[in-house]
Design an enzyme around this catalytic site. Structure first.
Site, PDB file in Angstrom:
ATOM      1  N   ASP A 187       0.822  -1.208   0.000  1.00  0.00           N
ATOM      2  CA  ASP A 187       0.000   0.000   0.000  1.00  0.00           C
ATOM      3  C   ASP A 187       0.855   1.257   0.000  1.00  0.00           C
ATOM      4  OD1 ASP A 187       0.834  -0.233   2.780  1.00  0.00           O
ATOM      5  OD2 ASP A 187      -0.956  -1.444   3.098  1.00  0.00           O
TER       6      ASP A 187
ATOM      7  N   ASP B 184      -8.331  -4.323  14.429  1.00  0.00           N
ATOM      8  CA  ASP B 184      -9.707  -4.503  13.946  1.00  0.00           C
ATOM      9  C   ASP B 184      -9.789  -5.556  12.845  1.00  0.00           C
ATOM     10  OD1 ASP B 184      -8.492  -3.163  11.874  1.00  0.00           O
ATOM     11  OD2 ASP B 184      -9.893  -1.466  11.832  1.00  0.00           O
TER      12      ASP B 184
ATOM     13  N   HIS C  18      -7.900  -5.655  10.001  1.00  0.00           N
ATOM     14  CA  HIS C  18      -7.574  -5.248   8.634  1.00  0.00           C
ATOM     15  C   HIS C  18      -6.212  -5.792   8.211  1.00  0.00           C
ATOM     16  CE1 HIS C  18      -5.406  -1.719  10.554  1.00  0.00           C
ATOM     17  NE2 HIS C  18      -4.567  -1.987   9.565  1.00  0.00           N
TER      18      HIS C  18
ATOM     19  N   GLU D 203      -9.928  -2.047   5.338  1.00  0.00           N
ATOM     20  CA  GLU D 203     -10.614  -1.875   6.610  1.00  0.00           C
ATOM     21  C   GLU D 203     -11.849  -2.769   6.682  1.00  0.00           C
ATOM     22  OE1 GLU D 203      -9.127  -0.342   8.831  1.00  0.00           O
ATOM     23  OE2 GLU D 203      -8.316   1.590   8.255  1.00  0.00           O
TER      24      GLU D 203
END
Length: 258
Positions: A65, A134, A136, A141
């Site tokens: 990314d 979380d 990801h 996400e």
């Protein structure tokens, strides 16, 4: 999915470096992740290179990314980060370390071009992954499409907060990123996810033993034919079947390899 449980973060890094070393010896195409968790693995690989034990000269690499809006020269761009933390310290050709173009005028076109570049290179042989609290992976996400390609995503507030430690303030963290999608990640030949610390225990349990769900993007590893999850004892503390994972590794046939 193979789950390897190690005593501490240092032994997670060693186990991961063993696997990457094997791929480097074959001149593989590597998928590299930034973030805190892989840093110890990169340090171990650099040490092995400096001892003359391995070479990356036949490898190429693609990053997961990049922030949108940060020039590549910015110290917190992932283009700069992976070079500072890893690739400048080994013998991989810098021109063969690729990242999404976060400064492109059209992020959608840049994402599609990145997927095309990965395909043209013959695909990624092994993709290194971390996991957020979380669930990801990359910057996919919760709620991300399980078949998504590289595209722009808006960061979750918790991710922005987590990454603020690298910037002068929370407000300085870019809100948007270009990230390999879950579909792109899934096309890699081997997925290797690293997690350390008790703050990752819930996410590790969800990705390994919870339902396959867009709410936990890392659960996409459950569909992959060759996925390895390497965690320390703290990150494994919520796994219900930890004893079985240890038993499986202890009785793994020698011919099976990584």
């Amino acid at each position: 999915m193979e789950i390897l449980i190690r005593t501490n973060a240092a032994s997670v890094a060693t186990a991961a470096a063993d696997i990457i070393s094997d791929y480097a010896g074959r001149g593989a195409t590597l998928g590299l992740a930034t973030g805190s968790t892989p840093v110890a693995m990169y340090k171990e690989l650099i040490t092995r290179y400096q001892r003359g034990e391995l070479s990356f000269s036949q490898c190429q690499a693609f990053l997961l990314d990049e922030y949108i809006g940060l020039p590549r020269g910015h110290e917190q761009s992932y283009f700069a980060t992976i070079r500072r933390e890893f690739t400048h310290h080994v013998d991989i050709d810098d021109a063969r370390v690729y990242s999404p173009d976060g400064t492109a005028e059209n992020p959608d076109e840049a994402g599609a071009a990145y997927d095309e570049a990965i395909a043209a290179a013959g695909g990624i042989d092994i993709q290194v992954l971390g996991v957020g609290t979380d669930g990801h992976i990359g910057f996919n996400e919760p709620g991300s499409s399980l078949s998504s390609g590289t595209r722009m995503k808006t960061l979750h507030a918790s991710t922005i907060s987590d990454n603020a430690r690298f910037f002068d303030s929370t407000s300085a963290v870019p809100v948007h990123v270009l990230t390999q999608g879950l579909g792109t990640i899934s096309r890699a030949g081997h997925l290797m996810l690293l997690a350390t610390g008790s703050n990752k225990a819930e996410a590790v349990a969800a990705l390994a033993e919870g339902p396959l769900s867009a709410i936990c993007p890392a659960s996409i590893l459950q569909l992959h034919p060759h996925a390895t999850v390497i965690v320390d004892e703290a990150a494994a503390e919520q796994l219900r079947h930890a004893d079985y994972y240890r038993f499986t590794e202890a009785n793994k046939p020698s011919w099976q390899g990584h």
